[in-house]
Design a protein around this motif. Structure first.
Motif, PDB file in Angstrom:
ATOM      1  N   GLY A 143       3.443 -12.339  49.152  1.00  0.00           N
ATOM      2  CA  GLY A 143       3.165 -11.529  47.972  1.00  0.00           C
ATOM      3  C   GLY A 143       1.971 -12.041  47.202  1.00  0.00           C
ATOM      4  N   THR A 144       1.873 -13.352  47.052  1.00  0.00           N
ATOM      5  CA  THR A 144       0.725 -13.948  46.368  1.00  0.00           C
ATOM      6  C   THR A 144      -0.566 -13.656  47.111  1.00  0.00           C
ATOM      7  OG1 THR A 144       2.129 -15.734  45.515  1.00  0.00           O
ATOM      8  CG2 THR A 144      -0.241 -16.106  45.501  1.00  0.00           C
TER       9      THR A 144
ATOM     10  N   LEU B 279      -1.262 -11.061  49.150  1.00  0.00           N
ATOM     11  CA  LEU B 279      -1.640  -9.651  48.992  1.00  0.00           C
ATOM     12  C   LEU B 279      -2.110  -9.377  47.564  1.00  0.00           C
ATOM     13  CD1 LEU B 279       1.274  -7.962  50.982  1.00  0.00           C
ATOM     14  CD2 LEU B 279      -1.078  -8.368  51.742  1.00  0.00           C
ATOM     15  N   GLY B 280      -1.445  -9.969  46.601  1.00  0.00           N
ATOM     16  CA  GLY B 280      -1.816  -9.755  45.214  1.00  0.00           C
ATOM     17  C   GLY B 280      -3.155 -10.343  44.843  1.00  0.00           C
TER      18      GLY B 280
ATOM     19  N   SER C  92      -0.482 -11.777  34.294  1.00  0.00           N
ATOM     20  CA  SER C  92       0.126 -12.496  35.418  1.00  0.00           C
ATOM     21  C   SER C  92       1.315 -13.331  34.960  1.00  0.00           C
ATOM     22  CB  SER C  92      -0.921 -13.395  36.090  1.00  0.00           C
ATOM     23  OG  SER C  92      -1.976 -12.633  36.643  1.00  0.00           O
TER      24      SER C  92
ATOM     25  N   SER D  80       8.927 -11.159  46.520  1.00  0.00           N
ATOM     26  CA  SER D  80       7.672 -10.581  46.998  1.00  0.00           C
ATOM     27  C   SER D  80       6.871  -9.996  45.834  1.00  0.00           C
ATOM     28  CB  SER D  80       7.951  -9.478  48.027  1.00  0.00           C
ATOM     29  OG  SER D  80       8.654  -9.970  49.134  1.00  0.00           O
ATOM     30  N   LEU D  81       7.562  -9.243  44.985  1.00  0.00           N
ATOM     31  CA  LEU D  81       6.891  -8.616  43.850  1.00  0.00           C
ATOM     32  C   LEU D  81       6.406  -9.657  42.849  1.00  0.00           C
ATOM     33  CD1 LEU D  81       6.135  -5.833  42.754  1.00  0.00           C
ATOM     34  CD2 LEU D  81       8.325  -5.782  41.543  1.00  0.00           C
TER      35      LEU D  81
ATOM     36  N   PHE E 161       3.225 -11.106  44.196  1.00  0.00           N
ATOM     37  CA  PHE E 161       2.129 -10.136  44.125  1.00  0.00           C
ATOM     38  C   PHE E 161       1.569 -10.017  42.706  1.00  0.00           C
ATOM     39  CE2 PHE E 161       0.355  -5.908  43.602  1.00  0.00           C
ATOM     40  CZ  PHE E 161      -0.435  -5.767  44.736  1.00  0.00           C
TER      41      PHE E 161
ATOM     42  N   ALA F  11      -0.252 -13.231  41.111  1.00  0.00           N
ATOM     43  CA  ALA F  11      -1.292 -13.866  41.926  1.00  0.00           C
ATOM     44  C   ALA F  11      -2.474 -14.349  41.103  1.00  0.00           C
ATOM     45  CB  ALA F  11      -1.773 -12.899  43.010  1.00  0.00           C
TER      46      ALA F  11
ATOM     47  N   PHE G 114      -7.377 -13.973  49.146  1.00  0.00           N
ATOM     48  CA  PHE G 114      -6.595 -13.040  49.951  1.00  0.00           C
ATOM     49  C   PHE G 114      -6.620 -13.439  51.419  1.00  0.00           C
ATOM     50  CE2 PHE G 114      -6.878  -9.319  52.782  1.00  0.00           C
ATOM     51  CZ  PHE G 114      -5.566  -8.867  52.677  1.00  0.00           C
TER      52      PHE G 114
ATOM     53  N   SER H 104      -3.314 -14.997  52.950  1.00  0.00           N
ATOM     54  CA  SER H 104      -2.651 -14.138  53.933  1.00  0.00           C
ATOM     55  C   SER H 104      -2.497 -14.867  55.261  1.00  0.00           C
ATOM     56  CB  SER H 104      -3.441 -12.841  54.140  1.00  0.00           C
ATOM     57  OG  SER H 104      -3.489 -12.076  52.969  1.00  0.00           O
TER      58      SER H 104
END
Length: 417
Positions: free
Chosen positions: A66-67, A69-70, A90, A115-116, A119, A122, A357, A361
């Motif tokens: 999540g981090t 992608l965020g 944040s 996950s949220l 995201f 981040a 990212f 990722s």
């Protein structure tokens, strides 16, 4: 709209040391939300019905994804509206989702909330680099990044013990509740003291084309991309260890209740390495220091493979070698990031987001795969570390056009932004 301004008194009052501690604390919220959970993973998995033993690792893994992608979002917003609003947003998201995790009724809700949370929070990982780049460049920026990492490392050292302490007096849900309360304290400090570091002349528009252009430029620059991907590959090995550390140290090697103390000692080695790096990087250069560390990392990885496949590896063999690798990663992490971010002064937010990212990722996804491959030994982890070191060497050679140990500007000088 221009970048969010700070009162003149705030601009004058904050010093370099306070800025270092503040940036480290913002990043430490993320570390606290990861490392403090490690002793509680069996409890969380048991109470929420996780099933397979390795699935407990996903409480950490999905947060990291999540981090990652965020990381695409906060940089562009910070280049348009300023660093302060994105930082506060944040922290608010981090606090709210911590409370949701504390109240999670089953494992699926826990994973969704984690996950949220990763995201939406981040910016706590992305923005410190952009804020430092707003003020510094060159090897001085690398020194600042390393000093921030040094202060930041106090949290991974203490977080598992903090989680263990909470478990002694309350349930695992209180770990999330406590991190929510801590985030509110950090928000109050930042609100009162954090200046807006984005120069109004550098405000970037929120339009898809400029954002893609700025982010793309930070990934297409040959001098940067090898360090970006290389850092992701290196950190995947560390995340693979982190995901499976409770199983490896506490269960496989018999560390048991000593796990938080052993973990703290290994994290302490990383802190010492960051301290050393902050003292030497301006003298020798970020490239030279990190490249020497990379060759040492590969050599230690060879020893790890030899011990893991020898059939008689013990707890302290594993701790010594893995601790050495964590120290070497500390010599590479801040320096790799500084080298990769150096060419992008006016678009530091977008560049930091794009690079974070890719780096996060890659490291998160590979880290989950490495952790989930745990088979009751350290063999798969050791092979992953050696493979990652060799791949990173190739990537660095690509960015440096085959010439290592160079210094591209004089000691003490700052390359123009």
């Amino acid at each position: 709209m221009t970048a969010a301004a700070s009162p003149p008194s705030i601009q004058r009052s904050i010093g370099e040391r306070e800025l270092i501690v503040m940036m480290a604390t913002l990043m430490a919220l993320q570390a606290l939300s990861i490392d403090s959970m490690l002793p509680a993973l069996p409890n969380i998995a048991g109470d929420l019905g996780a099933g397979d033993a390795n699935r407990r690792q996903l409480v950490i893994g999905v947060y990291l994804i999540g981090t990652a992608l965020g990381a695409l979002v906060p940089g562009a917003l910070a280049d348009r509206f300023g660093r302060r609003p994105v930082v506060f947003g944040s922290i608010a998201a981090y606090c709210l989702l911590s409370l949701v995790c504390a109240l999670a009724p089953d494992f699926s809700v826990m994973l969704a909330a984690r996950s949220l949370q990763g995201f939406l929070s981040a910016g706590l990982t992305v923005l410190p680099s952009a804020i430092v780049r707003d003020r510094y460049s060159g090897d001085r920026m690398a020194r600042m990044q390393s000093t921030i990492a040094l202060v930041f490392m106090a949290v991974p050292m203490m977080a598992p013990s903090f989680g263990q302490a909470v478990l002694l007096v309350a349930g695992w849900r209180w770990i999330f509740g406590t991190t929510a309360a801590m985030s509110l304290l950090v928000m109050a400090w930042a609100w009162l003291r954090l200046p807006e570091t984005l120069d109004p002349a550098d405000v970037q528009p929120i339009r898809l084309s400029p954002i893609i252009t700025n982010m793309g430029a930070s990934l297409l620059d040959r001098s940067a991309i090898g360090y970006v991907i290389g850092a992701g590959v290196l950190w995947s090995g560390l995340f693979g260890y982190l995901n499976s550390s409770q199983q490896l140290i506490a269960e496989q090697f018999g560390g048991g209740d000593k796990f938080p103390l052993i973990f703290a000692g290994m994290a302490g080695g990383m802190a010492l390495a960051n301290l050393t790096n902050s003292r030497i990087v301006e003298r020798f250069g970020a490239r030279r220091v990190s490249q020497v560390a990379l060759f040492a990392y590969i050599a230690v990885a060879v020893l790890q493979v030899w011990r893991a496949f020898g059939g008689n590896e013990g707890l302290w063999d594993f701790v010594a070698l893995m601790g050495a690798q964590m120290c070497l990663i500390a010599f590479m992490g801040a320096n790799f990031s500084s080298v990769a971010l150096q060419p992008f002064g006016r678009t530091a937010g977008a560049a930091a987001s794009a690079q974070m990212f890719v780096r996060s990722s890659l490291s998160s996804l590979l880290g989950i795969a490495i952790g989930m491959s745990y088979d009751g030994s350290a063999r798969n982890l050791s092979v992953a570390l050696l493979t990652g070191g060799l791949l990173t060497l190739g990537l660095v050679l690509y960015s440096e056009r085959g010439k290592l140990f160079r210094r591209l500007y004089a000691p003490g000088a700052e390359r123009p932004a």
